[in-house]
Design a protein around this motif. Sequence first.
Motif, PDB file in Angstrom:
ATOM      1  N   LEU A   1       7.537  -7.953  -4.395  1.00  0.00           N
ATOM      2  CA  LEU A   1       7.171  -6.966  -3.374  1.00  0.00           C
ATOM      3  C   LEU A   1       8.355  -6.043  -3.088  1.00  0.00           C
ATOM      4  O   LEU A   1       8.684  -5.745  -1.947  1.00  0.00           O
ATOM      5  N   GLN A   2       8.988  -5.565  -4.149  1.00  0.00           N
ATOM      6  CA  GLN A   2      10.131  -4.674  -3.966  1.00  0.00           C
ATOM      7  C   GLN A   2       9.721  -3.441  -3.159  1.00  0.00           C
ATOM      8  O   GLN A   2       8.742  -2.779  -3.471  1.00  0.00           O
ATOM      9  N   PHE A   3      10.481  -3.179  -2.098  1.00  0.00           N
ATOM     10  CA  PHE A   3      10.229  -2.051  -1.186  1.00  0.00           C
ATOM     11  C   PHE A   3       8.804  -2.048  -0.648  1.00  0.00           C
ATOM     12  O   PHE A   3       8.221  -0.991  -0.384  1.00  0.00           O
ATOM     13  N   GLN A   4       8.290  -3.258  -0.444  1.00  0.00           N
ATOM     14  CA  GLN A   4       6.993  -3.431   0.207  1.00  0.00           C
ATOM     15  C   GLN A   4       7.083  -4.489   1.302  1.00  0.00           C
ATOM     16  O   GLN A   4       6.071  -4.892   1.865  1.00  0.00           O
ATOM     17  N   CYS A   5       8.285  -4.952   1.563  1.00  0.00           N
ATOM     18  CA  CYS A   5       8.516  -5.913   2.632  1.00  0.00           C
ATOM     19  C   CYS A   5       9.975  -5.834   3.043  1.00  0.00           C
ATOM     20  O   CYS A   5      10.781  -5.189   2.384  1.00  0.00           O
ATOM     21  N   TYR A   6      10.309  -6.462   4.140  1.00  0.00           N
ATOM     22  CA  TYR A   6      11.718  -6.602   4.513  1.00  0.00           C
ATOM     23  C   TYR A   6      11.880  -7.899   5.285  1.00  0.00           C
ATOM     24  O   TYR A   6      10.927  -8.438   5.867  1.00  0.00           O
TER      25      TYR A   6
ATOM     26  N   PRO B   1       7.836  -0.673  -8.401  1.00  0.00           N
ATOM     27  CA  PRO B   1       6.821  -1.104  -9.363  1.00  0.00           C
ATOM     28  C   PRO B   1       5.452  -0.453  -9.218  1.00  0.00           C
ATOM     29  O   PRO B   1       4.636  -0.549 -10.132  1.00  0.00           O
ATOM     30  N   ASN B   2       5.167   0.188  -8.081  1.00  0.00           N
ATOM     31  CA  ASN B   2       3.819   0.707  -7.871  1.00  0.00           C
ATOM     32  C   ASN B   2       3.828   1.829  -6.835  1.00  0.00           C
ATOM     33  O   ASN B   2       4.862   2.166  -6.249  1.00  0.00           O
ATOM     34  N   ASP B   3       2.640   2.403  -6.605  1.00  0.00           N
ATOM     35  CA  ASP B   3       2.511   3.540  -5.694  1.00  0.00           C
ATOM     36  C   ASP B   3       2.917   3.188  -4.265  1.00  0.00           C
ATOM     37  O   ASP B   3       3.493   4.023  -3.550  1.00  0.00           O
ATOM     38  N   ILE B   4       2.608   1.976  -3.831  1.00  0.00           N
ATOM     39  CA  ILE B   4       2.914   1.574  -2.453  1.00  0.00           C
ATOM     40  C   ILE B   4       4.421   1.525  -2.246  1.00  0.00           C
ATOM     41  O   ILE B   4       4.945   2.041  -1.250  1.00  0.00           O
ATOM     42  N   ALA B   5       5.130   0.927  -3.195  1.00  0.00           N
ATOM     43  CA  ALA B   5       6.590   0.854  -3.094  1.00  0.00           C
ATOM     44  C   ALA B   5       7.210   2.243  -3.072  1.00  0.00           C
ATOM     45  O   ALA B   5       8.133   2.521  -2.297  1.00  0.00           O
ATOM     46  N   ILE B   6       6.695   3.144  -3.918  1.00  0.00           N
ATOM     47  CA  ILE B   6       7.219   4.506  -3.983  1.00  0.00           C
ATOM     48  C   ILE B   6       6.984   5.235  -2.667  1.00  0.00           C
ATOM     49  O   ILE B   6       7.855   5.957  -2.170  1.00  0.00           O
TER      50      ILE B   6
ATOM     51  N   LEU C   1      11.898   2.234   3.732  1.00  0.00           N
ATOM     52  CA  LEU C   1      12.504   0.930   3.452  1.00  0.00           C
ATOM     53  C   LEU C   1      13.802   1.065   2.657  1.00  0.00           C
ATOM     54  O   LEU C   1      14.640   0.160   2.673  1.00  0.00           O
ATOM     55  N   GLY C   2      13.969   2.195   1.972  1.00  0.00           N
ATOM     56  CA  GLY C   2      15.214   2.422   1.247  1.00  0.00           C
ATOM     57  C   GLY C   2      16.420   2.483   2.163  1.00  0.00           C
ATOM     58  O   GLY C   2      17.555   2.234   1.726  1.00  0.00           O
ATOM     59  N   LEU C   3      16.206   2.805   3.422  1.00  0.00           N
ATOM     60  CA  LEU C   3      17.317   2.812   4.381  1.00  0.00           C
ATOM     61  C   LEU C   3      17.901   1.418   4.579  1.00  0.00           C
ATOM     62  O   LEU C   3      19.060   1.275   4.970  1.00  0.00           O
TER      63      LEU C   3
ATOM     64  N   SER D   1       2.847  -4.499   2.195  1.00  0.00           N
ATOM     65  CA  SER D   1       2.223  -4.159   0.922  1.00  0.00           C
ATOM     66  C   SER D   1       0.826  -3.568   1.060  1.00  0.00           C
ATOM     67  O   SER D   1       0.300  -3.011   0.096  1.00  0.00           O
ATOM     68  N   GLU D   2       0.221  -3.677   2.234  1.00  0.00           N
ATOM     69  CA  GLU D   2      -1.090  -3.057   2.455  1.00  0.00           C
ATOM     70  C   GLU D   2      -1.013  -1.964   3.524  1.00  0.00           C
ATOM     71  O   GLU D   2      -2.030  -1.563   4.088  1.00  0.00           O
ATOM     72  N   PHE D   3       0.186  -1.463   3.768  1.00  0.00           N
ATOM     73  CA  PHE D   3       0.374  -0.423   4.776  1.00  0.00           C
ATOM     74  C   PHE D   3      -0.256   0.879   4.285  1.00  0.00           C
ATOM     75  O   PHE D   3      -0.160   1.233   3.108  1.00  0.00           O
ATOM     76  N   PRO D   4      -0.931   1.629   5.161  1.00  0.00           N
ATOM     77  CA  PRO D   4      -1.567   2.894   4.743  1.00  0.00           C
ATOM     78  C   PRO D   4      -0.547   3.902   4.222  1.00  0.00           C
ATOM     79  O   PRO D   4       0.636   3.861   4.581  1.00  0.00           O
ATOM     80  N   ARG D   5      -1.022   4.816   3.393  1.00  0.00           N
ATOM     81  CA  ARG D   5      -0.145   5.841   2.812  1.00  0.00           C
ATOM     82  C   ARG D   5       0.561   6.623   3.915  1.00  0.00           C
ATOM     83  O   ARG D   5      -0.058   7.091   4.862  1.00  0.00           O
ATOM     84  N   MET D   6       1.875   6.767   3.757  1.00  0.00           N
ATOM     85  CA  MET D   6       2.690   7.400   4.783  1.00  0.00           C
ATOM     86  C   MET D   6       2.936   8.868   4.483  1.00  0.00           C
ATOM     87  O   MET D   6       3.066   9.272   3.329  1.00  0.00           O
TER      88      MET D   6
END
Length: 420
Positions: free
Chosen positions: A301-306, A274-279, A285-287, A344-349
């Motif tokens: 929070l799709q792909f912003q949490c586990y 849904p957003n830049d963070i998830a992407i 997290l896709g693993l 969801s607030e993790f710095p850009r990787m």
Amino acid sequence: MAFLNCLKSTFFIWFLLVVACGNPTKTEKSTYEPTLVLTDTIVEKPIIVAANRTNAYLPLLKGKRVGIVGNQTTIIFKPSKDSINTPTPYIHLVDSLLSLQVDVKKVFAPEHGFRGVVDAGEKVKDGVDSKTGLPLISLYGKNRKPSAEQLKDIDVVLFDIQDVGVRFYTYIATLQLVMEACAAHDIPLIVLDRPNPNAHYIDGPTMEKAHTGFLGMTEIPLVYGMTIGEYAQMINGEKWIEGEKKADLTVIHLENWTHETEYSLPVRPSPNLPNDIAINLYPSLGLFEGTNVNAGRGTELQFQCYGASFLDSTQYSFRYTPMPNFGSKSPKENGKICFGKDLSEFPRMSEVSVQWLIDANINSEDKTKVFNKSGFTKHAGTEKLQEQIEKGELEETIKESWQADLTKFKKIRNKYLLYL
């Protein structure tokens, strides 16, 4: 496309489009210099996606029967006086071509469908687009490669889908199969290039030949640092098409973009990004898609949490309950309280992390519940990663084991780069 590096802090303008067309295996150069936008300060030149460079590809479609491979991201950006406080305006490429009397015969739809609303892994059905009346041919149903029958009334195929640069994101597999079909039936293919928001690095385990499939058809790293146009050239150049054929390929390239340019997508590329963070978190997290741990599907929070119900609740302060929602009719751990981490607030990787997989494995109350071996191997591209995690290897040790393959891939990749 007239689109600035980041919608959060900048905006885009409309511009004239002019370019000379290139030959089938090389991209063309443009002499057009976009006008700078004047606000309080002078901003950088806007990124121009290939779909907006109509003068580069409309001549290639003139008098031709056209097939489109596209989805909800197949868009042309429209002029806007105020794109800072309003949504980015756009028109679908198909609508634009029809308005210009281009003879579009049909649309080929990838995973998630033409309108991008079908769940991950859910079959996409053939049908008719309610807006345009065009036939919709599924490439994620009974067949994943266009058949001879489906291509018999097509003179040229136009491919335009927003990719996110992760091997198991299936649009590059669709690209390869479309290239194979075009090569087999001598049909030219035009790829309209778009920025890859994860193009600024190369990392992760490399797909092993024994495990290739729709989640990874070639022996490339998890994050490969190329646009979809660059990758199309690699498919051709490395003879990855069935029978070592080559597609009659033309790539219409981007302007004012490099691999280091941050890019914010105005349209979600699939339901659960849904957003830049998830992407940005998706490569790591896709693993979890190959495990029984939930990676945010069934939440906002799709792909912003586990998290998972079987992770040790004493080790986590974050908890959530996945429920059916848009793009996830039946999420993992549906209706169960999950214990895990909010990222969801993790710095850009700029690298792939396996630390979260290690964390989930360490803190699982039942180690047999974490991995779905077959599914995880398909996503990781190797059995070794699961073995390393279960043996308790440190992340730096695991990542070191990837380096020889990454170095080899980078040398091959350099031959096909279109942007510095």
